[in-house]
Design a protein around this motif. Sequence first.
Motif, PDB file in Angstrom:
ATOM      1  N   GLY A   1       1.180  -1.542   0.031  1.00 27.38           N
ATOM      2  CA  GLY A   1      -0.098   0.041   0.085  1.00 27.38           C
ATOM      3  C   GLY A   1       0.805   1.760   0.164  1.00 27.38           C
ATOM      4  N   THR A   2       0.149   2.188   0.479  1.00 23.25           N
ATOM      5  CA  THR A   2       0.929   4.237   0.094  1.00 23.25           C
ATOM      6  C   THR A   2       1.267   4.381   2.076  1.00 23.25           C
ATOM      7  OG1 THR A   2      -0.987   4.951  -0.254  1.00 23.25           O
ATOM      8  CG2 THR A   2       0.518   3.779  -1.843  1.00 23.25           C
ATOM      9  N   GLY A   3      -0.052   3.606   1.829  1.00 23.53           N
ATOM     10  CA  GLY A   3      -0.267   4.566   4.230  1.00 23.53           C
ATOM     11  C   GLY A   3       0.941   3.791   4.349  1.00 23.53           C
ATOM     12  N   PRO A   4       1.036   4.809   5.898  1.00 20.14           N
ATOM     13  CA  PRO A   4       2.412   3.806   6.907  1.00 20.14           C
ATOM     14  C   PRO A   4       1.849   2.535   7.232  1.00 20.14           C
ATOM     15  CG  PRO A   4       1.049   5.411   7.950  1.00 20.14           C
ATOM     16  CD  PRO A   4       0.082   5.522   6.067  1.00 20.14           C
ATOM     17  N   ILE A   5       0.411   2.013   7.347  1.00 16.33           N
ATOM     18  CA  ILE A   5       0.159   0.836   7.780  1.00 16.33           C
ATOM     19  C   ILE A   5      -0.364   0.035   6.777  1.00 16.33           C
ATOM     20  CG2 ILE A   5      -1.191  -0.515   9.944  1.00 16.33           C
ATOM     21  CD1 ILE A   5      -0.236   2.163  11.571  1.00 16.33           C
ATOM     22  N   ASP A   6      -0.036  -1.620   6.993  1.00 13.20           N
ATOM     23  CA  ASP A   6      -1.031  -2.493   5.923  1.00 13.20           C
ATOM     24  C   ASP A   6      -2.303  -2.799   6.800  1.00 13.20           C
ATOM     25  OD1 ASP A   6      -2.332  -4.077   4.720  1.00 13.20           O
ATOM     26  OD2 ASP A   6      -0.342  -4.460   3.850  1.00 13.20           O
ATOM     27  N   TRP A   7      -3.428  -2.210   7.167  1.00 14.04           N
ATOM     28  CA  TRP A   7      -3.937  -2.509   8.584  1.00 14.04           C
ATOM     29  C   TRP A   7      -4.363  -4.143   8.192  1.00 14.04           C
ATOM     30  CZ3 TRP A   7      -4.520   0.270  12.653  1.00 14.04           C
ATOM     31  CH2 TRP A   7      -4.241   1.402  12.399  1.00 14.04           C
ATOM     32  N   ASP A   8      -5.014  -4.186   6.606  1.00 10.11           N
ATOM     33  CA  ASP A   8      -5.133  -5.616   6.820  1.00 10.11           C
ATOM     34  C   ASP A   8      -3.651  -6.615   6.969  1.00 10.11           C
ATOM     35  OD1 ASP A   8      -7.662  -5.705   5.851  1.00 10.11           O
ATOM     36  OD2 ASP A   8      -6.815  -5.157   3.593  1.00 10.11           O
ATOM     37  N   ALA A   9      -3.342  -6.632   6.452  1.00 13.27           N
ATOM     38  CA  ALA A   9      -1.431  -7.147   7.167  1.00 13.27           C
ATOM     39  C   ALA A   9      -1.650  -7.508   8.727  1.00 13.27           C
ATOM     40  CB  ALA A   9      -0.726  -6.578   6.331  1.00 13.27           C
ATOM     41  N   ALA A  10      -1.684  -5.960   9.081  1.00 14.54           N
ATOM     42  CA  ALA A  10      -1.091  -5.858  11.012  1.00 14.54           C
ATOM     43  C   ALA A  10      -2.581  -6.624  11.410  1.00 14.54           C
ATOM     44  CB  ALA A  10      -1.839  -4.344  11.585  1.00 14.54           C
ATOM     45  N   ALA A  11      -4.060  -6.873  10.999  1.00  9.36           N
ATOM     46  CA  ALA A  11      -5.435  -7.766  11.614  1.00  9.36           C
ATOM     47  C   ALA A  11      -4.907  -9.377  10.914  1.00  9.36           C
ATOM     48  CB  ALA A  11      -6.427  -7.079  11.266  1.00  9.36           C
ATOM     49  N   GLU A  12      -4.473  -9.146  10.191  1.00  5.82           N
ATOM     50  CA  GLU A  12      -3.968 -10.837   9.621  1.00  5.82           C
ATOM     51  C   GLU A  12      -2.828 -11.367  10.297  1.00  5.82           C
ATOM     52  OE1 GLU A  12      -2.605 -13.320   6.204  1.00  5.82           O
ATOM     53  OE2 GLU A  12      -2.975 -11.626   5.673  1.00  5.82           O
ATOM     54  N   ALA A  13      -1.751 -10.871  10.934  1.00  5.53           N
ATOM     55  CA  ALA A  13      -0.393 -10.938  11.945  1.00  5.53           C
ATOM     56  C   ALA A  13      -0.691 -11.335  12.996  1.00  5.53           C
ATOM     57  CB  ALA A  13       0.868  -9.356  12.068  1.00  5.53           C
ATOM     58  N   ALA A  14      -1.247 -10.817  13.958  1.00  7.60           N
ATOM     59  CA  ALA A  14      -2.162 -10.398  15.095  1.00  7.60           C
ATOM     60  C   ALA A  14      -2.825 -11.418  15.419  1.00  7.60           C
ATOM     61  CB  ALA A  14      -2.778  -8.921  15.452  1.00  7.60           C
TER      62      ALA A  14
END
Length: 315
Positions: free
Chosen positions: A15-28
């Motif tokens: 992505g282009t933002g500071p956080i990939d939210w889908d990836a953060a949720a998947e990793a968590a």
Amino acid sequence: MNLFDGVQAITNASGTGPIDWDAAAEAATAATDPGSLTLSAEEREAYAADVRAAREAVGTAAAVDVELPDSVRIFDRHHWIEANVGTFERVMGPVETRTDTIPGIARTLNTGTMAVTLGFLGRNVLGQYDPVLLAEDPHELYFVHPNIVAVADELGVPLARFRRWIAFHEVTHAAEFGAAPWLPEYLESRLEGAVANLADGTLDQEAFRDLDAAMTAVEGYAELLMDEAFDRPYADLRDALDRRRQNRGPIADAIGRLLGLGLKRRQYERGKAFFEAVAAERGIEGAGAVWEAPTNLPTGDELDTPTEWLDRVDP
């Protein structure tokens, strides 16, 4: 629980933002054991019964109508992460909209940090009441059952008693927001203002002070209501939880400090001392005047010197 999948999700952040939210949720979720959510019909009813009892007792103590969702939601740890990742994303929205394209390595680090945060909270949150605050649903009341079971067992206290205590605490927050319809918008504006300035590399100290004072009032008044409404002593539960936090290990302690969990305990203590002083002078109904308007919220100085608030705010 699959740590490899969690690491892979973070390293593939895009992505282009500071956080990939889908990836953060998947990793968590990959790195977090969801816990058992197998409950009998009687156990599910016990949650609802505790909430009903709390609504009646807290509403009587606060002399307000306590508005609650039609149903109580019982989560496992993965449910909690999935329910809250959107809120985290909305909180960080002002930063993301003001930030230019982020290099991949920075995005990976940010995504990893958020995954650790979500996972840690998912393993530690017991109950949560969400009013209309950066959320699409009117309000939510939910309990993370595996955490409640695990902590009750660790503390050596009866599960039924511990669950009821958590229910009462969350319903006290419902009472506060019911008494102060303006409070969600007030908190949201201060939170968004504070986060937005971080994107510019500056710190809005006034917004942070306002937010801290308001949350101190929220936590302190909840403690006052708990003292009035809960139908059995609970000081031992609070002390046991404090001891557990103090002995949770260096890594967990460091994460807790970064998330401001020590500040939350300070807010409990400071806010409770303030409201105990106010209630001693004007009773619990007089203490409830704090929710009549934003201007009635105590300032930081008034929290430490309740007589100043008593002189400023008429009963």
